[in-house]
Design a protein around this motif. Structure first.
Motif, PDB file in Angstrom:
ATOM      1  N   THR A  31       0.848  -1.194   0.000  1.00  0.00           N
ATOM      2  CA  THR A  31       0.000   0.000   0.000  1.00  0.00           C
ATOM      3  C   THR A  31       0.881   1.242   0.000  1.00  0.00           C
ATOM      4  O   THR A  31       2.085   1.158   0.246  1.00  0.00           O
ATOM      5  CB  THR A  31      -0.928   0.045   1.231  1.00  0.00           C
ATOM      6  N   GLN A  61     -10.193 -11.696  -1.251  1.00  0.00           N
ATOM      7  CA  GLN A  61     -10.628 -10.311  -1.148  1.00  0.00           C
ATOM      8  C   GLN A  61      -9.662  -9.587  -0.228  1.00  0.00           C
ATOM      9  O   GLN A  61      -9.443 -10.002   0.911  1.00  0.00           O
ATOM     10  CB  GLN A  61     -12.040 -10.202  -0.605  1.00  0.00           C
ATOM     11  N   TYR A  73     -10.146  -1.572  -1.586  1.00  0.00           N
ATOM     12  CA  TYR A  73     -10.419  -2.996  -1.786  1.00  0.00           C
ATOM     13  C   TYR A  73      -9.812  -3.482  -3.098  1.00  0.00           C
ATOM     14  O   TYR A  73      -9.686  -2.725  -4.046  1.00  0.00           O
ATOM     15  CB  TYR A  73     -11.929  -3.248  -1.829  1.00  0.00           C
ATOM     16  N   SER A  74      -9.471  -4.758  -3.116  1.00  0.00           N
ATOM     17  CA  SER A  74      -8.994  -5.406  -4.333  1.00  0.00           C
ATOM     18  C   SER A  74      -9.410  -6.875  -4.280  1.00  0.00           C
ATOM     19  O   SER A  74      -9.576  -7.437  -3.192  1.00  0.00           O
ATOM     20  CB  SER A  74      -7.468  -5.296  -4.440  1.00  0.00           C
ATOM     21  N   VAL A 114      -0.020  -7.335  -5.596  1.00  0.00           N
ATOM     22  CA  VAL A 114      -1.142  -6.406  -5.615  1.00  0.00           C
ATOM     23  C   VAL A 114      -0.703  -5.092  -4.971  1.00  0.00           C
ATOM     24  O   VAL A 114      -0.133  -5.097  -3.885  1.00  0.00           O
ATOM     25  CB  VAL A 114      -2.350  -6.984  -4.839  1.00  0.00           C
ATOM     26  N   VAL A 116      -2.299  -1.601  -3.562  1.00  0.00           N
ATOM     27  CA  VAL A 116      -3.558  -0.993  -3.150  1.00  0.00           C
ATOM     28  C   VAL A 116      -3.267   0.447  -2.745  1.00  0.00           C
ATOM     29  O   VAL A 116      -2.411   0.692  -1.898  1.00  0.00           O
ATOM     30  CB  VAL A 116      -4.185  -1.764  -1.967  1.00  0.00           C
ATOM     31  N   SER A 141     -15.257   1.372  -4.762  1.00  0.00           N
ATOM     32  CA  SER A 141     -14.100   0.557  -5.115  1.00  0.00           C
ATOM     33  C   SER A 141     -14.517  -0.507  -6.106  1.00  0.00           C
ATOM     34  O   SER A 141     -15.624  -1.014  -6.078  1.00  0.00           O
ATOM     35  CB  SER A 141     -13.486  -0.090  -3.879  1.00  0.00           C
ATOM     36  N   HIS A 143     -12.294  -3.698  -7.877  1.00  0.00           N
ATOM     37  CA  HIS A 143     -11.023  -4.414  -8.005  1.00  0.00           C
ATOM     38  C   HIS A 143      -9.889  -3.553  -7.454  1.00  0.00           C
ATOM     39  O   HIS A 143      -9.835  -3.310  -6.266  1.00  0.00           O
ATOM     40  CB  HIS A 143     -10.780  -4.856  -9.435  1.00  0.00           C
ATOM     41  N   ASN A 144      -8.980  -3.061  -8.302  1.00  0.00           N
ATOM     42  CA  ASN A 144      -7.833  -2.293  -7.829  1.00  0.00           C
ATOM     43  C   ASN A 144      -8.153  -0.817  -7.633  1.00  0.00           C
ATOM     44  O   ASN A 144      -7.341  -0.074  -7.156  1.00  0.00           O
ATOM     45  CB  ASN A 144      -6.691  -2.371  -8.838  1.00  0.00           C
ATOM     46  N   SER A 146      -9.915   2.514  -6.193  1.00  0.00           N
ATOM     47  CA  SER A 146     -10.630   3.122  -5.071  1.00  0.00           C
ATOM     48  C   SER A 146     -10.683   4.618  -5.318  1.00  0.00           C
ATOM     49  O   SER A 146      -9.706   5.210  -5.741  1.00  0.00           O
ATOM     50  CB  SER A 146      -9.924   2.871  -3.753  1.00  0.00           C
TER      51      SER A 146
END
Length: 156
Positions: A31, A61, A73-74, A114, A116, A141, A143-144, A146
């Motif tokens: 992140t 998730q 969220y992803s 991933v 985020v 949101s 998938h990738n 937000s």
């Protein structure tokens, strides 16, 4: 005769490959906020950056949250892996690969890495405090992605 024998032996050893693939897959999450909490399927897996092992045959998730930021969220989907496809093709030549399709090794997660991005909560400027404004905040949101949307409306 020797070629037929080699072909027969290779069909026995090469089919059902998914049985020999592990049932878990490593996933790395990063992140943009170092102190953010990272959750995978509801369980906390780390802060800021996390690496954990997820089941290959289940979707994952991911949620990241930090104070002063909207949650992000992803989703990582699970699909048929390369070894699963080889097992599927092998079924038409030899029935043994069918066993491999029943194992978690026949699946793979779409992504292993991933990123985020958390979006900061916008503070109310002093200008809005002096007037009769209503701030509407919406967090979405997909998938990738937000995003936060803020608008103001003046009431007479």
């Amino acid at each position: 005769m020797k070629k037929i024998f080699i072909f027969f032996i290779s069909m026995i050893y090469l089919n059902g490959c998914s049985c020999f693939v592990g049932s878990r897959q490593n996933v790395s999450i990063m992140t943009n906020v170092p102190n953010s909490k990272i959750f995978a399927n509801g369980e906390m897996v780390g802060h800021g950056t996390a690496m954990f092992s997820a089941k290959r045959n289940q979707n994952v998730q991911i949620m990241a949250q930090a104070e002063g930021y909207y949650p992000a969220y992803s989703m990582i989907d699970s699909n048929l892996s390369t070894t699963g496809i080889l097992d599927l093709v092998g079924i038409f030549v030899w029935l043994v690969p069918f066993i491999g399709l029943l194992t978690p090794g026949s699946k793979a997660l779409d992504r292993q890495n991933v990123a985020v991005e958390l979006v900061p909560v916008q503070q109310v400027p002093d200008l809005f405090k002096e007037h009769d404004f209503t701030l509407c905040t919406y967090s979405a949101s997909f998938h990738n992605f937000s995003a936060a949307y803020c608008s103001s409306t003046e009431f007479d």
